[in-house]
Design a protein around this motif. Structure first.
Motif, PDB file in Angstrom:
ATOM      1  N   ILE A  24       1.295  -1.405  -0.145  1.00  0.00           N
ATOM      2  CA  ILE A  24      -0.342  -0.036  -0.116  1.00  0.00           C
ATOM      3  C   ILE A  24       1.335   1.006  -0.113  1.00  0.00           C
ATOM      4  N   ASP A  25       0.647   2.385  -1.080  1.00  0.00           N
ATOM      5  CA  ASP A  25       1.423   3.370  -1.709  1.00  0.00           C
ATOM      6  C   ASP A  25       1.213   4.302  -0.706  1.00  0.00           C
ATOM      7  N   ASP A  26       2.070   5.483  -1.097  1.00  0.00           N
ATOM      8  CA  ASP A  26       1.901   6.745  -1.184  1.00  0.00           C
ATOM      9  C   ASP A  26       1.432   7.326   0.762  1.00  0.00           C
ATOM     10  N   GLY A  27       1.617   6.378   1.500  1.00  0.00           N
ATOM     11  CA  GLY A  27       0.951   6.729   2.919  1.00  0.00           C
ATOM     12  C   GLY A  27       1.496   8.061   3.416  1.00  0.00           C
ATOM     13  N   ASN A  29      10.544   2.322   1.711  1.00  0.00           N
ATOM     14  CA  ASN A  29      10.528   3.641   1.756  1.00  0.00           C
ATOM     15  C   ASN A  29      10.443   3.853   0.014  1.00  0.00           C
ATOM     16  N   HIS A  30       9.638   5.097   0.056  1.00  0.00           N
ATOM     17  CA  HIS A  30       8.711   5.460  -0.788  1.00  0.00           C
ATOM     18  C   HIS A  30       9.367   6.965  -0.737  1.00  0.00           C
ATOM     19  N   THR A  31      10.792   7.544  -0.442  1.00  0.00           N
ATOM     20  CA  THR A  31      10.835   8.492  -0.940  1.00  0.00           C
ATOM     21  C   THR A  31      10.592  10.175   0.184  1.00  0.00           C
ATOM     22  N   ASP A  86       9.909  12.997  -0.861  1.00  0.00           N
ATOM     23  CA  ASP A  86       9.114  13.838  -1.195  1.00  0.00           C
ATOM     24  C   ASP A  86       8.087  13.107  -2.474  1.00  0.00           C
ATOM     25  N   HIS A  87       8.027  11.699  -2.322  1.00  0.00           N
ATOM     26  CA  HIS A  87       7.455  10.987  -4.248  1.00  0.00           C
ATOM     27  C   HIS A  87       7.495  11.714  -5.423  1.00  0.00           C
ATOM     28  N   ILE A  88       9.292  12.057  -6.118  1.00  0.00           N
ATOM     29  CA  ILE A  88       9.432  12.425  -6.653  1.00  0.00           C
ATOM     30  C   ILE A  88      10.037  10.981  -7.573  1.00  0.00           C
ATOM     31  N   PRO A 121      10.669   2.359  -5.576  1.00  0.00           N
ATOM     32  CA  PRO A 121      10.982   4.578  -6.428  1.00  0.00           C
ATOM     33  C   PRO A 121       9.368   4.638  -7.309  1.00  0.00           C
ATOM     34  N   PRO A 122       8.715   5.958  -6.687  1.00  0.00           N
ATOM     35  CA  PRO A 122       7.803   6.336  -7.171  1.00  0.00           C
ATOM     36  C   PRO A 122       7.737   6.338  -8.881  1.00  0.00           C
ATOM     37  N   GLY A 123       6.337   5.208  -8.928  1.00  0.00           N
ATOM     38  CA  GLY A 123       6.032   5.136 -10.673  1.00  0.00           C
ATOM     39  C   GLY A 123       6.906   4.125 -10.771  1.00  0.00           C
ATOM     40  N   LEU A 152      -1.636  -1.157  -4.221  1.00  0.00           N
ATOM     41  CA  LEU A 152      -2.263  -0.442  -4.004  1.00  0.00           C
ATOM     42  C   LEU A 152      -2.016   0.867  -3.628  1.00  0.00           C
ATOM     43  N   HIS A 153      -3.212   2.318  -2.922  1.00  0.00           N
ATOM     44  CA  HIS A 153      -3.070   3.132  -2.603  1.00  0.00           C
ATOM     45  C   HIS A 153      -2.805   3.304  -1.210  1.00  0.00           C
ATOM     46  N   ASP A 154      -2.802   4.509  -0.323  1.00  0.00           N
ATOM     47  CA  ASP A 154      -3.651   4.917   0.340  1.00  0.00           C
ATOM     48  C   ASP A 154      -4.567   5.942   0.838  1.00  0.00           C
TER      49      ASP A 154
HETATM   50 ZN   LIG Z   1       3.657   6.203  -5.473  1.00  0.00          ZN
END
Ligand SMILES: [Zn+2]
Length: 294
Positions: free
Chosen positions: A75-78, A126-128, A130-132, A166-168, A236-238
């Motif tokens: 589950i990403d981005d949270g 770890n998903h960075t 700033d999500h860049i 890594p994002p994307g 999936l995403h948060d």
């Molecule tokens: Zn992401």
């Protein structure tokens, strides 16, 4: 007579070879690169050695064991303040351990949610910060993005992170290099559910994604179940729409005979097992008396 027997043998051998190739190509049709890569000898060499699942040199994990009916839920981005608590509640009720690939700035804004993830036994990756996209920035910036996220989780929950995405899923040699330097394992996904459409800024979407109908819980459940395979890594995403879909996603996946496993356990179940400790206490953060002055 002799010649026709020879012809028969040659035709049979060729026939079996072509048939085996077609069966193998059909079985990998849903994978990245799909049927095209099945003509490459290197693909088959990698597959025999298990490197198509996990690359031990680059420390990149692509998917779990094809022989085991198990899937990982990532589950990403949270952590997202509007959906993370609801996701955690569902996961606890359904007894599922997930892996949260967190964004450092979200961690700094919602440290209590990261502590809840740890308390509930989930994995944090770890998903960075700033999500860049990391493939378009200098090596030093890549280092900052990954290490700042590490520090945010250390401050919030006193844990380190081994898993990294890594994002994307955008990366190059610089990113692999820094990830190696920071002892990360890079985690791909095999099942996407397009559940970020509608919650992600338009500039991050491709023209095809922008044309999709608005995402609904039904669509998310459908995207996941249609792509299920042994060893899948679900992305999936948060966000609130995914939190709404989560109870049904879990039920439908289980109904089809799959078990949810942590990344740690899926890695251990590979034909060439990989052993990790994803979130060791790092002696920094909650227990650190200086952490309040960071
Ligand atoms: Zn992401």
């Amino acid at each position: 007579m002799k010649l026709s027997k020879f012809n028969f043998i040659v035709t049979s051998v060729l026939g079996v070879a072509i048939l085996s190739y077609l069966v193998a190509a059909f079985r990998i049709r849903g994978e990245a690169g799909g049927m095209h890569k099945s003509i490459l000898p290197m693909y088959w060499a990698d597959r025999v050695a298990g490197r198509d699942l996990f690359d031990p040199v680059e420390q990149v994990w692509y998917k779990g064991n094809r022989q085991v009916n198990e899937v990982a839920l990532t589950i990403d981005d949270g952590p997202h303040p509007l959906s993370c608590a609801s996701l955690l509640k569902t996961l606890k009720e359904k007894k599922v351990i997930a892996t949260f690939f967190v964004v450092g700035k979200q961690v700094d804004g919602n440290p209590d949610l990261v502590r809840m993830m740890v308390q509930d036994g989930h994995e944090i990756g770890n998903h960075t910060y700033d999500h860049i996209r990391l493939d378009g920035i200098a090596r030093e910036k890549v280092y900052d993005q990954i290490s700042f996220c590490d520090k945010a989780v250390a401050r919030a929950a006193g844990r380190n992170m081994v898993l990294f995405r890594p994002p994307g899923m955008r990366y190059n040699d610089n990113v692999l290099n820094v990830a190696g330097q920071l002892s990360k394992i890079m985690v791909h996904w095999t099942i996407g559910a397009k559940d970020f459409v509608g919650t992600t800024p338009d500039y991050e979407l491709t023209p095809e994604l922008k044309k999709l109908p608005p995402i609904t819980p039904d669509l998310i459940v459908g995207y996941v179940t249609k792509q299920l395979k042994p060893g899948a890594i679900i992305l999936l995403h948060d966000n609130p729409i995914t939190a709404e879909a989560m109870p049904r996603i879990i039920d439908e996946v289980r109904k089809r005979g799959y078990e949810f496993r942590s990344c740690k356990d899926m890695l251990r179940n590979l034909p060439n097992p990989v052993y990790i400790t994803p979130n060791q206490p790092c002696g920094y953060g909650l227990q650190d008396p200086t952490s309040s002055t960071h």
